[in-house]
Design a protein around this motif. Sequence first.
Motif, PDB file in Angstrom:
ATOM      1  N   UNK A  69      37.770  50.302  56.494  1.00  0.00           N
ATOM      2  CA  UNK A  69      37.836  51.438  55.576  1.00  0.00           C
ATOM      3  C   UNK A  69      38.738  51.116  54.385  1.00  0.00           C
ATOM      4  N   UNK A  70      39.874  50.459  54.666  1.00  0.00           N
ATOM      5  CA  UNK A  70      40.820  50.149  53.590  1.00  0.00           C
ATOM      6  C   UNK A  70      40.197  49.195  52.571  1.00  0.00           C
ATOM      7  N   UNK A  71      39.533  48.162  53.079  1.00  0.00           N
ATOM      8  CA  UNK A  71      39.109  47.083  52.192  1.00  0.00           C
ATOM      9  C   UNK A  71      37.774  47.383  51.509  1.00  0.00           C
ATOM     10  N   UNK A  72      36.910  48.198  52.134  1.00  0.00           N
ATOM     11  CA  UNK A  72      35.590  48.431  51.534  1.00  0.00           C
ATOM     12  C   UNK A  72      35.338  49.903  51.252  1.00  0.00           C
ATOM     13  N   UNK A  73      36.280  50.574  50.657  1.00  0.00           N
ATOM     14  CA  UNK A  73      36.076  51.986  50.274  1.00  0.00           C
ATOM     15  C   UNK A  73      34.758  52.093  49.502  1.00  0.00           C
ATOM     16  N   UNK A  74      33.786  52.811  50.062  1.00  0.00           N
ATOM     17  CA  UNK A  74      32.434  52.755  49.496  1.00  0.00           C
ATOM     18  C   UNK A  74      32.291  53.456  48.150  1.00  0.00           C
ATOM     19  N   UNK A  75      33.021  54.545  47.986  1.00  0.00           N
ATOM     20  CA  UNK A  75      33.045  55.091  46.632  1.00  0.00           C
ATOM     21  C   UNK A  75      34.419  54.746  46.141  1.00  0.00           C
ATOM     22  N   UNK A  76      34.533  54.327  44.926  1.00  0.00           N
ATOM     23  CA  UNK A  76      35.855  53.919  44.484  1.00  0.00           C
ATOM     24  C   UNK A  76      36.748  55.115  44.183  1.00  0.00           C
ATOM     25  N   UNK A  77      36.216  56.325  44.288  1.00  0.00           N
ATOM     26  CA  UNK A  77      36.997  57.461  43.809  1.00  0.00           C
ATOM     27  C   UNK A  77      37.677  58.208  44.944  1.00  0.00           C
ATOM     28  N   UNK A 105      45.347  47.724  61.167  1.00  0.00           N
ATOM     29  CA  UNK A 105      45.229  49.066  61.748  1.00  0.00           C
ATOM     30  C   UNK A 105      45.991  50.145  61.007  1.00  0.00           C
ATOM     31  N   UNK A 106      46.166  49.973  59.718  1.00  0.00           N
ATOM     32  CA  UNK A 106      46.963  50.953  58.972  1.00  0.00           C
ATOM     33  C   UNK A 106      46.078  52.066  58.418  1.00  0.00           C
ATOM     34  N   UNK A 107      46.519  53.293  58.614  1.00  0.00           N
ATOM     35  CA  UNK A 107      45.802  54.428  58.022  1.00  0.00           C
ATOM     36  C   UNK A 107      46.381  54.787  56.662  1.00  0.00           C
ATOM     37  N   UNK A 108      47.228  53.908  56.140  1.00  0.00           N
ATOM     38  CA  UNK A 108      47.785  54.169  54.804  1.00  0.00           C
ATOM     39  C   UNK A 108      46.789  53.710  53.743  1.00  0.00           C
ATOM     40  N   UNK A 109      45.634  54.381  53.741  1.00  0.00           N
ATOM     41  CA  UNK A 109      44.632  54.132  52.702  1.00  0.00           C
ATOM     42  C   UNK A 109      44.107  55.493  52.260  1.00  0.00           C
ATOM     43  N   UNK A 110      43.440  55.498  51.127  1.00  0.00           N
ATOM     44  CA  UNK A 110      42.941  56.785  50.607  1.00  0.00           C
ATOM     45  C   UNK A 110      41.413  56.787  50.533  1.00  0.00           C
ATOM     46  N   UNK A 111      40.795  56.032  51.444  1.00  0.00           N
ATOM     47  CA  UNK A 111      39.337  55.977  51.475  1.00  0.00           C
ATOM     48  C   UNK A 111      38.740  57.357  51.763  1.00  0.00           C
ATOM     49  N   UNK A 112      39.458  58.178  52.523  1.00  0.00           N
ATOM     50  CA  UNK A 112      39.003  59.561  52.757  1.00  0.00           C
ATOM     51  C   UNK A 112      39.639  60.525  51.761  1.00  0.00           C
ATOM     52  N   UNK A 113      40.301  59.991  50.735  1.00  0.00           N
ATOM     53  CA  UNK A 113      40.972  60.841  49.765  1.00  0.00           C
ATOM     54  C   UNK A 113      42.359  61.233  50.255  1.00  0.00           C
ATOM     55  N   UNK A 117      44.348  51.552  44.991  1.00  0.00           N
ATOM     56  CA  UNK A 117      45.425  52.211  45.751  1.00  0.00           C
ATOM     57  C   UNK A 117      45.553  51.570  47.132  1.00  0.00           C
ATOM     58  N   UNK A 118      44.399  51.235  47.738  1.00  0.00           N
ATOM     59  CA  UNK A 118      44.403  50.630  49.075  1.00  0.00           C
ATOM     60  C   UNK A 118      44.955  49.202  49.068  1.00  0.00           C
ATOM     61  N   UNK A 119      45.102  48.652  47.865  1.00  0.00           N
ATOM     62  CA  UNK A 119      45.630  47.286  47.757  1.00  0.00           C
ATOM     63  C   UNK A 119      47.001  47.274  47.075  1.00  0.00           C
ATOM     64  N   UNK A 120      47.717  48.361  47.218  1.00  0.00           N
ATOM     65  CA  UNK A 120      49.056  48.440  46.620  1.00  0.00           C
ATOM     66  C   UNK A 120      50.002  47.552  47.427  1.00  0.00           C
ATOM     67  N   UNK A 121      50.560  46.542  46.746  1.00  0.00           N
ATOM     68  CA  UNK A 121      51.404  45.574  47.488  1.00  0.00           C
ATOM     69  C   UNK A 121      52.721  46.200  47.931  1.00  0.00           C
ATOM     70  N   UNK A 122      53.048  47.373  47.400  1.00  0.00           N
ATOM     71  CA  UNK A 122      54.265  48.048  47.867  1.00  0.00           C
ATOM     72  C   UNK A 122      54.034  48.694  49.246  1.00  0.00           C
ATOM     73  N   UNK A 123      52.762  48.792  49.648  1.00  0.00           N
ATOM     74  CA  UNK A 123      52.436  49.410  50.939  1.00  0.00           C
ATOM     75  C   UNK A 123      51.951  48.363  51.943  1.00  0.00           C
ATOM     76  N   UNK A 124      51.074  47.456  51.466  1.00  0.00           N
ATOM     77  CA  UNK A 124      50.478  46.469  52.367  1.00  0.00           C
ATOM     78  C   UNK A 124      50.887  45.066  51.957  1.00  0.00           C
ATOM     79  N   UNK A 125      51.398  44.337  52.924  1.00  0.00           N
ATOM     80  CA  UNK A 125      51.737  42.943  52.667  1.00  0.00           C
ATOM     81  C   UNK A 125      50.438  42.160  52.458  1.00  0.00           C
ATOM     82  N   UNK A 126      50.421  41.288  51.476  1.00  0.00           N
ATOM     83  CA  UNK A 126      49.236  40.472  51.190  1.00  0.00           C
ATOM     84  C   UNK A 126      47.986  41.362  51.141  1.00  0.00           C
TER      85      UNK A 126
END
Lengths: 376, 69
Positions: A255-263, A311-319, A293-302
């Motif tokens: 979900x983090x890496x392939x957010x299907x809608x970019x918005x 396994x991080x739910x710190x993504x905004x794929x669901x808004x 947002x899902x690739x913010x280096x301040x949240x996710x290493x590399x």
Amino acid sequence: MYREISERGPINKVTLWDGRQVWLITGYEEGRRLLADDRLSSDRSYDEYPTMAPHLGAPAARKLVLVGEDPPLHNHHRRLLNPEFSLKHARALRPDIERIVNGLIDGIEEIGAPADLVEHFAAPIPSLVMSALLGIPYEDHAFFQAATAGIMQGKDPASTEAAAAELVRYLDRLVTAQEEERGESLVGRLVEHVDTGELSHDEVVQLTMVLLIAGLETTSSMIPLGVLALLDHPEQLAALRAGEVPAVTAIEELLRITAVTDFAGVRWITADIEIDGHLLKAGDGLVISSTMVNRDERVHEDPYAFDITRGSRQHVTFGYGIHQCLGQNLARLQLEIAFETLVRRLPGLRLAVPAEELRMRRTGTMQSVERLPVAW
Amino acid sequence: MLITADRDRCIGAGLCVLTAPDVFEHDDDGLVHVLEQEPDARLEGDVRLAQQLCPARALALETASPQST
């Protein structure tokens, strides 16, 4: 290109297809802070709302219930739907979803390789699940899949409007039938709110349409892109197949890496907002990019590395904010079962065509591949 | 640590239930219900993550003062 934009900082301006300049947010905290701000409006009936593609200028795409509403109306509609999409309710559907997914794999084995995973797996999963949930006859799936795709991927406003009108006519008949004879389904339960005066007949029709739009294209696009990400990382696919990484963990990275809608959010600003030295003025448009947002280096290493153990739910794929996906529990469950079953039952899963021959979908705002021929 | 959940703000996303299932659940309205208002200290990390993930910012955590621990 995205990377270049985000290197300019988390808050930027970009120019849309129609020449309009809008704010583009690529930072996690900035995006979340703004999406939780009640000076942002989702109401698409205002000209200030940015139109992200030509077909989304169609009247039907500009007056969407729930997703296109602000409080208090948004909250009223969301409250009526929340019980239907609670974790408990989603989990109660697990046996049904497992049966659906296994049945589709049986079908794929019957067809034999090569089989198109879009047509025979990714598209029918949410379609079958939503039919069962809403109480829509699955025999009509070709129609409502085509109609929702026609709305989301219309080649121009007129075709989106026509597809929406056709779907509304169909759902209007469905809701009327439920009003005459109540069924054990989500639509049947929504109709009970018509009796109490909490919803009108038209609102039930519109809510059902939004649930279909939100529930079908998203999950059916996510599955093929997730399969491609896994095929690209065979050692991770093997770890998932061996159960070393539970599917429930792996899907969060997919979900983090392939957010299907970019918005993660498209909004307009109703009153000036000052944020980190920027002045977002009333009337400005705003787009929060889930991809960045899902690739913010301040949240996710590399952050560009694909790693299903994250396994991080710190993504905004669901808004984020009050509009965060109503169906996320159901979406997660479908993805978990789909990926777990697919890699277990088709252990030799591989592309049946060279990767260069895969065609990305060119229309609409939802990313996916048109077909995904696989062997196993 | 004392948890309070604002059900007027809650949108039923369920991230708290996923993240700290011993502490939060969904009630019949599909909204947050706090099972453990003062959970065990070993759950604090999960509860803080649940609070951070909550899209409606509906969870408040009060850390107990040093004297009372």
